[in-house]
Design a protein around this motif. Structure first.
Motif, mmCIF file in Angstrom:
data_model
loop_
_atom_site.group_PDB
_atom_site.id
_atom_site.type_symbol
_atom_site.label_atom_id
_atom_site.label_comp_id
_atom_site.label_asym_id
_atom_site.label_seq_id
_atom_site.Cartn_x
_atom_site.Cartn_y
_atom_site.Cartn_z
ATOM 1 N N PRO A 77 0.856 -1.191 0.000
ATOM 2 C CA PRO A 77 0.000 0.000 0.000
ATOM 3 C C PRO A 77 0.897 1.248 0.000
ATOM 4 O O PRO A 77 1.986 1.228 0.594
ATOM 5 C CB PRO A 77 -0.774 -0.116 1.312
ATOM 6 C CG PRO A 77 -0.701 -1.568 1.676
ATOM 7 C CD PRO A 77 0.612 -2.054 1.168
ATOM 8 N N PRO A 78 0.495 2.325 -0.639
ATOM 9 C CA PRO A 78 1.359 3.510 -0.768
ATOM 10 C C PRO A 78 1.862 4.077 0.562
ATOM 11 O O PRO A 78 2.972 4.607 0.628
ATOM 12 C CB PRO A 78 0.464 4.515 -1.488
ATOM 13 C CG PRO A 78 -0.508 3.690 -2.245
ATOM 14 C CD PRO A 78 -0.765 2.490 -1.381
ATOM 15 N N LEU A 79 1.057 3.964 1.613
ATOM 16 C CA LEU A 79 1.451 4.532 2.898
ATOM 17 C C LEU A 79 2.231 3.538 3.760
ATOM 18 O O LEU A 79 2.746 3.905 4.817
ATOM 19 C CB LEU A 79 0.231 5.016 3.672
ATOM 20 C CG LEU A 79 -0.740 5.925 2.913
ATOM 21 C CD1 LEU A 79 -1.825 6.436 3.855
ATOM 22 C CD2 LEU A 79 -0.023 7.080 2.258
ATOM 23 N N GLY A 80 2.323 2.285 3.302
ATOM 24 C CA GLY A 80 3.016 1.244 4.049
ATOM 25 C C GLY A 80 2.083 0.119 4.444
ATOM 26 O O GLY A 80 0.858 0.306 4.531
ATOM 27 N N ARG A 85 3.046 -0.215 9.974
ATOM 28 C CA ARG A 85 2.757 1.108 10.528
ATOM 29 C C ARG A 85 2.335 1.005 11.995
ATOM 30 O O ARG A 85 2.721 1.845 12.827
ATOM 31 C CB ARG A 85 1.669 1.786 9.697
ATOM 32 C CG ARG A 85 2.081 2.029 8.247
ATOM 33 C CD ARG A 85 0.926 2.496 7.388
ATOM 34 N NE ARG A 85 0.540 3.862 7.708
ATOM 35 C CZ ARG A 85 -0.593 4.426 7.309
ATOM 36 N NH1 ARG A 85 -1.473 3.708 6.616
ATOM 37 N NH2 ARG A 85 -0.859 5.685 7.628
ATOM 38 N N MET A 86 1.585 -0.042 12.309
ATOM 39 C CA MET A 86 1.183 -0.279 13.696
ATOM 40 C C MET A 86 2.411 -0.549 14.574
ATOM 41 O O MET A 86 2.554 0.013 15.667
ATOM 42 C CB MET A 86 0.225 -1.470 13.768
ATOM 43 C CG MET A 86 -0.106 -1.933 15.181
ATOM 44 S SD MET A 86 -1.083 -0.745 16.109
ATOM 45 C CE MET A 86 -2.713 -1.161 15.472
ATOM 46 N N GLY A 87 3.328 -1.397 14.080
ATOM 47 C CA GLY A 87 4.524 -1.727 14.853
ATOM 48 C C GLY A 87 5.401 -0.517 15.105
ATOM 49 O O GLY A 87 5.948 -0.338 16.201
ATOM 50 N N VAL A 107 5.661 4.575 5.912
ATOM 51 C CA VAL A 107 6.841 3.738 5.713
ATOM 52 C C VAL A 107 7.520 4.134 4.398
ATOM 53 O O VAL A 107 6.845 4.348 3.374
ATOM 54 C CB VAL A 107 6.465 2.244 5.690
ATOM 55 C CG1 VAL A 107 7.724 1.376 5.711
ATOM 56 C CG2 VAL A 107 5.584 1.908 6.891
ATOM 57 N N THR A 108 8.846 4.230 4.429
ATOM 58 C CA THR A 108 9.606 4.706 3.271
ATOM 59 C C THR A 108 10.805 3.806 2.975
ATOM 60 O O THR A 108 11.197 2.977 3.807
ATOM 61 C CB THR A 108 10.116 6.142 3.512
ATOM 62 O OG1 THR A 108 10.915 6.160 4.713
ATOM 63 C CG2 THR A 108 8.966 7.107 3.666
ATOM 64 N N SER A 109 11.370 3.989 1.812
ATOM 65 C CA SER A 109 12.597 3.266 1.442
ATOM 66 C C SER A 109 13.791 3.972 2.076
ATOM 67 O O SER A 109 14.507 4.747 1.441
ATOM 68 C CB SER A 109 12.750 3.221 -0.080
ATOM 69 O OG SER A 109 11.754 2.432 -0.661
ATOM 70 N N GLY A 110 13.985 3.710 3.344
ATOM 71 C CA GLY A 110 15.036 4.375 4.103
ATOM 72 C C GLY A 110 14.632 5.788 4.493
ATOM 73 O O GLY A 110 13.664 6.358 3.976
ATOM 74 N N GLY A 257 12.735 2.685 6.156
ATOM 75 C CA GLY A 257 12.657 3.846 7.036
ATOM 76 C C GLY A 257 11.215 4.248 7.258
ATOM 77 O O GLY A 257 10.283 3.575 6.803
ATOM 78 N N TRP A 258 11.050 5.350 7.957
ATOM 79 C CA TRP A 258 9.692 5.839 8.238
ATOM 80 C C TRP A 258 9.747 7.303 8.640
ATOM 81 O O TRP A 258 10.823 7.842 8.938
ATOM 82 C CB TRP A 258 9.045 5.043 9.369
ATOM 83 C CG TRP A 258 9.811 5.067 10.671
ATOM 84 C CD1 TRP A 258 9.836 6.068 11.614
ATOM 85 C CD2 TRP A 258 10.691 4.045 11.162
ATOM 86 N NE1 TRP A 258 10.654 5.731 12.665
ATOM 87 C CE2 TRP A 258 11.201 4.494 12.416
ATOM 88 C CE3 TRP A 258 11.091 2.802 10.683
ATOM 89 C CZ2 TRP A 258 12.086 3.738 13.179
ATOM 90 C CZ3 TRP A 258 11.973 2.043 11.440
ATOM 91 C CH2 TRP A 258 12.463 2.512 12.674
ATOM 92 N N PHE A 259 8.603 7.945 8.613
ATOM 93 C CA PHE A 259 8.459 9.206 9.331
ATOM 94 C C PHE A 259 7.094 9.235 9.987
ATOM 95 O O PHE A 259 6.132 8.639 9.494
ATOM 96 C CB PHE A 259 8.725 10.439 8.457
ATOM 97 C CG PHE A 259 7.781 10.665 7.320
ATOM 98 C CD1 PHE A 259 6.722 11.560 7.444
ATOM 99 C CD2 PHE A 259 7.969 10.028 6.102
ATOM 100 C CE1 PHE A 259 5.868 11.797 6.384
ATOM 101 C CE2 PHE A 259 7.123 10.266 5.033
ATOM 102 C CZ PHE A 259 6.069 11.149 5.174
ATOM 103 N N ALA A 260 7.082 9.889 11.134
ATOM 104 C CA ALA A 260 5.864 9.932 11.950
ATOM 105 C C ALA A 260 5.443 11.374 12.176
ATOM 106 O O ALA A 260 6.283 12.261 12.358
ATOM 107 C CB ALA A 260 6.098 9.240 13.292
#
Length: 414
Positions: A77-80, A85-87, A107-110, A257-260
């Protein structure tokens, strides 16, 4: 003949000039192939090259299990992946005074892709962003590609590399959109105190800008200060927190990777930034699904002994760096590293013969001693050096002894 209608985007060429990988490659090309000694990799920030810095068995098993489950062979899914995302939300919420929702996490590619997405979202005609100096060159490169003006505020070595918040206020204007904080610090090895981060939050609120908090090295601390996430101050100012598996779990090649969004007041939703982020993620490529599938187990089940062992080696190497650098009269170490994987030290070329500046120092050091160090110019600080020490302790000792010999050989004679 009709003139060709295409041409190169020159901004992309010049944006890459100061990227770490480009400069590192240039320095590495100076290595003498006849030198039989091992190359000492103080320049490139990838801990996985060292057998000592291997990720946890739990992380490896989690990825294998996710892959073999066949549950993660579809497009992401585009957002991860939802349970990834829960974890991540649960992992980050442990250090916050409020609870993040999976909807707050992307969630992102680094973390590099997270930077790319955030700066793309914030870019608009005339906008500017405030970046720390010294800092991480990807921010400048990405801002250039997005036509986002960059303004720098200094980090102060005499104050433990704290941000000069008076300078932040002086350079900001009505077109400023955000300021970036990197904590623990790359390249400085500093760890921001609770009190300083609170001042950052209040300064950003006063200016009406968000804080982008790069926490890729989160929890990699070995000094007196604990790691405090900027999201703790999300009720004061909107915070976008960047993180990844790359450093704490030693797997930069997994590109996860990710950003919150730390924004309990909902300011980013009101201003439609939240919607713009989601729209942008639909355009960008998605991170690998089976690594996303492993994320909850990696973040939730990694043994504390794994973290402690890594911190122990980093602390040992940091001590060696501090002691050995202080034996070199032409280099000073203004603030001992307390976190991340780096030391930032000041070079004094005036005390050396035939060394013009930090780049010249690094090129000749590689050629003569097979030691690769990154010039501070890449971080925005001319005549400084960034030393990466997440390698075997014996290599740290050997490399710094070679650097000491190099300095002695080039010392100016009085």
């Amino acid at each position: 003949m009709k003139k060709w209608g295409f041409q190169a985007n020159q901004k992309l060429s010049t944006a890459a000039d100061n990227i770490i990988e480009v400069v590192h490659s240039k320095i590495r090309n100076e290595i003498d192939e006849d030198d039989q000694r091992p190359i000492i990799p103080f320049g490139y920030g990838d801990p996985s090259f060292s057998p000592l810095f291997r990720t946890s068995q739990i992380a490896e098993d989690a990825v294998v299990e996710a892959l073999r489950s066949t549950k993660f062979n579809s497009y992401s899914p585009p957002l991860g992946v939802p349970h990834a995302r829960m974890g991540i939300a649960e992992y980050l919420s442990k250090d916050l005074p409020y609870k993040l929702s999976p909807d707050d996490v992307f969630v992102t590619s680094g973390a590099t892709q997270a930077i790319e997405i955030i700066l793309t979202v914030l870019a608009h005609p005339g906008a500017n962003i405030l970046l720390p100096r010294p800092g991480y060159s990807v921010y400048e490169a990405r801002a250039a590609c997005s036509n986002l003006e960059v303004r720098h505020f200094d980090l102060l070595p005499e104050k433990g590399w704290e941000a000069d918040l008076d300078a932040v206020e002086a350079i900001a204007d009505e077109n400023t959109v955000a300021m970036v904080i990197i904590n623990p610090g790359n390249p400085c090895g500093n760890v921001c105190s609770y009190q300083h981060l609170e001042k950052v939050a209040n300064t950003a609120r006063k200016l009406g800008i968000m804080v982008i908090s790069d926490e890729v090295f989160g929890h990699l601390t070995f000094g007196s200060k604990p790691f405090v996430p900027m999201g703790v101050f999300g009720s004061i100012v909107p915070v976008l927190t960047l993180g990844s598996l790359s450093k704490r779990w030693l797997v930069p090649g997994w590109r996860l990777g990710w950003f919150a969004v730390n924004d309990p007041s909902g300011i980013l939703k009101e201003t439609k930034v939240f919607d713009s982020i989601k729209g942008c993620l639909h355009v960008f490529s998605d991170p690998t699904t089976f690594v996303q599938g492993a994320i909850p187990y990696i973040l939730g089940k990694t043994n504390e002994d794994f973290y402690r062992n890594i911190i122990s080696v980093l602390k040992q190497n940091s001590e060696v760096c501090y002691n050995k650098i202080n034996e070199m009269p032409c280099i000073t170490y203004p603030h001992k590293s307390e976190g991340s994987l780096y030391a930032m030290v000041k070079l004094m070329p005036s005390l050396l013969e035939d060394i013009d500046d930090d780049m010249d120092f690094c090129l000749k050091l590689a050629k003569e001693e097979s030691v690769i160090v990154l010039p501070g110019t890449v971080t925005g600080m001319k005549n400084w050096l960034r030393i990466f020490f997440a390698i075997e302790p014996s290599f740290v000792e050997d490399g710094l002894e070679r650097m000491k010999s190099f300095c002695q050989r080039h010392a100016k004679r009085h």
